[in-house]
Design a protein around this motif. Structure first.
Motif, PDB file in Angstrom:
ATOM      1  N   ASP A   1       0.809  -1.215   0.000  1.00 30.61           N
ATOM      2  CA  ASP A   1       0.000   0.000   0.000  1.00 30.61           C
ATOM      3  C   ASP A   1       0.844   1.268   0.000  1.00 30.61           C
ATOM      4  O   ASP A   1       0.311   2.358   0.231  1.00 30.61           O
ATOM      5  CB  ASP A   1      -0.926   0.021   1.228  1.00 30.61           C
TER       6      ASP A   1
ATOM      7  N   CYS B   1       3.571   3.895  -1.885  1.00 24.57           N
ATOM      8  CA  CYS B   1       4.226   4.388  -3.099  1.00 24.57           C
ATOM      9  C   CYS B   1       5.450   5.201  -2.685  1.00 24.57           C
ATOM     10  O   CYS B   1       5.340   6.129  -1.879  1.00 24.57           O
ATOM     11  CB  CYS B   1       3.274   5.258  -3.918  1.00 24.57           C
TER      12      CYS B   1
ATOM     13  N   GLU C   1      -0.752  13.516  -7.325  1.00 24.97           N
ATOM     14  CA  GLU C   1      -1.920  13.359  -8.180  1.00 24.97           C
ATOM     15  C   GLU C   1      -1.883  12.042  -8.964  1.00 24.97           C
ATOM     16  O   GLU C   1      -2.932  11.458  -9.257  1.00 24.97           O
ATOM     17  CB  GLU C   1      -1.999  14.530  -9.172  1.00 24.97           C
TER      18      GLU C   1
ATOM     19  N   THR D   1      -0.519   9.101  -8.081  1.00 24.60           N
ATOM     20  CA  THR D   1      -0.647   7.865  -7.308  1.00 24.60           C
ATOM     21  C   THR D   1      -1.878   7.916  -6.417  1.00 24.60           C
ATOM     22  O   THR D   1      -2.242   8.973  -5.906  1.00 24.60           O
ATOM     23  CB  THR D   1       0.602   7.619  -6.445  1.00 24.60           C
ATOM     24  N   ASP D   2      -2.524   6.766  -6.274  1.00 24.21           N
ATOM     25  CA  ASP D   2      -3.666   6.656  -5.364  1.00 24.21           C
ATOM     26  C   ASP D   2      -3.347   5.716  -4.202  1.00 24.21           C
ATOM     27  O   ASP D   2      -4.250   5.198  -3.545  1.00 24.21           O
ATOM     28  CB  ASP D   2      -4.902   6.166  -6.110  1.00 24.21           C
TER      29      ASP D   2
ATOM     30  N   ARG E   1      -2.924   9.029   2.475  1.00 28.02           N
ATOM     31  CA  ARG E   1      -3.720   9.621   1.406  1.00 28.02           C
ATOM     32  C   ARG E   1      -4.689  10.656   1.965  1.00 28.02           C
ATOM     33  O   ARG E   1      -4.932  11.702   1.340  1.00 28.02           O
ATOM     34  CB  ARG E   1      -4.475   8.507   0.683  1.00 28.02           C
TER      35      ARG E   1
ATOM     36  N   ASP F   1      -4.942  14.649   0.793  1.00 23.24           N
ATOM     37  CA  ASP F   1      -6.181  15.254   0.319  1.00 23.24           C
ATOM     38  C   ASP F   1      -6.593  16.451   1.169  1.00 23.24           C
ATOM     39  O   ASP F   1      -7.278  17.362   0.663  1.00 23.24           O
ATOM     40  CB  ASP F   1      -7.304  14.217   0.316  1.00 23.24           C
TER      41      ASP F   1
END
Length: 350
Positions: A5, A7, A74, A76-77, A158, A162
């Motif tokens: 999970d 990056c 932006e 990578t999620d 994440r 955000d």
């Protein structure tokens, strides 16, 4: 520790001497998702990173580090992003310590403290002095001691990415990130890391004077919304002191030499009025920000509670639906029929 999970985000610009070992070291630690945002390197950085297994994306906008990181966020999620420089000064061996506070639920933003264990020659005395000044200024202005706000080794969830708003295109991005985390009350933890010296063959993209001035300017600008009392009050205090000095000089000259300085007196009066007004505006702005921050915190708490109640309310509903599905339409069976035998089953004949 499972890194599926995570990056690993690496901004680069002409890092051909170091990007290969950086990608290899993180791949050896078990990271499969390594994203390199390159600002238009001309020394083969992109091809080297791709050969080592990284996903390489050409930076669209300016060649600044801040803009590269924003693009990476932006693209990578991933639930967790581990960001670092591509100059081989940060070790992959410290990744576990960086991610532990997030995986254990203690923090949503982690900073690697370079000063905890710095290799000889890793940072010049000028840079150490500048870092110390900026860290102390951040602590005074924003009320948090993060020890090393300019560290490029960070981990973020994440949700944190955000929530915060990033606009800095260059080396002010770390400062902006730290201020935004304070502003939004993001849980932040600082962990000690080993900071290495750059290899002799690689050149730094950092310009101490120019980039240092940009970082300080960013720190001051962001005080406008996080600590307006300092932002307006500092200018107001300077203006007030100048006005008092000019007024004192005019008064002494008038008393001792019977000489009037109308222009200086006028300017001194304007400076005093301007300074007092800025101080008052700073106090009022600080009150507004404090109230707004408390209301925002209450709304976030309410949102979390409502989300938890919905989750708890959905669980019994799901269980009842599964129970109804398991009955298989029991009401349609004739009395005395065993489960699984419907009323329309054909009658057996001898």
């Amino acid at each position: 520790m499972d890194y599926d999970d995570v990056c690993v985000l690496v901004p680069t610009l002409n890092e051909s001497e170091t990007i290969g070992p950086v990608v290899e070291s993180f791949a050896a630690e078990g990271f499969d998702d390594i994203l390199v945002i390159d600002g238009g390197s001309t020394d083969g950085t992109q091809s080297i990173a791709e050969e080592r297994g990284a996903r390489v994306v050409q930076q669209r906008g300016s060649k600044g580090k801040g803009q590269a990181l924003q693009e990476g966020f932006e693209l990578t999620d991933a639930p967790v992003v581990l960001m670092l420089d591509g100059d081989e000064t940060y070790r992959a061996e410290d990744a576990a310590a960086m991610l532990e506070p997030i995986f254990e639920g203690r923090a949503d933003h982690v900073i690697g403290d370079r000063f905890a264990d710095m290799e000889d020659g890793a940072m010049t005395r000028l840079n150490q002095f500048g870092n110390g000044v900026i860290n102390r200024a951040f602590s005074v202005i924003h009320g948090r001691d993060y020890r090393d706000i300019l560290s490029g080794y960070r981990a973020l969830t994440r949700e944190t990415i955000d929530r915060i708003s990033l606009t800095e295109d260059y080396f002010g991005i770390e400062t902006e990130m730290a201020v935004e985390c304070v502003k939004h009350n993001v849980r932040t933890e600082v962990v000690p890391i080993r900071y290495l010296a750059r290899p002799d063959d690689s050149e730094t993209n950092l310009r101490p004077v120019r980039d240092g001035a940009d970082i300080i300017l960013t720190l001051y600008k962001m005080a406008k919304t996080n600590n307006p009392l300092f932002y307006f009050g500092s200018v107001g205090a300077v203006s007030l002191v100048v006005g008092l000095v000019l007024g004192s000089y005019v008064a002494v000259e008038w008393i001792t030499a019977n000489t009037s300085h109308e222009v200086l007196a006028f300017l001194g009066g304007l400076a005093i009025i301007f300074g007092v007004q800025l101080l008052m505006f700073g106090v009022l702005s600080d009150m507004i920000v404090t109230v707004n921050r408390e209301q925002t915190r209450q709304l976030e708490d309410l949102t979390q509670r409502l989300g938890g109640e919905r989750a708890r309310g959905a669980a019994p509903t799901d269980e009842s639906e599964r129970a109804d599905a398991g009955d298989g339409g029991a009401g349609d069976r004739p009395e005395g029929s065993p489960p699984g035998q419907g009323a329309s089953a054909p009658e057996r004949r001898g």
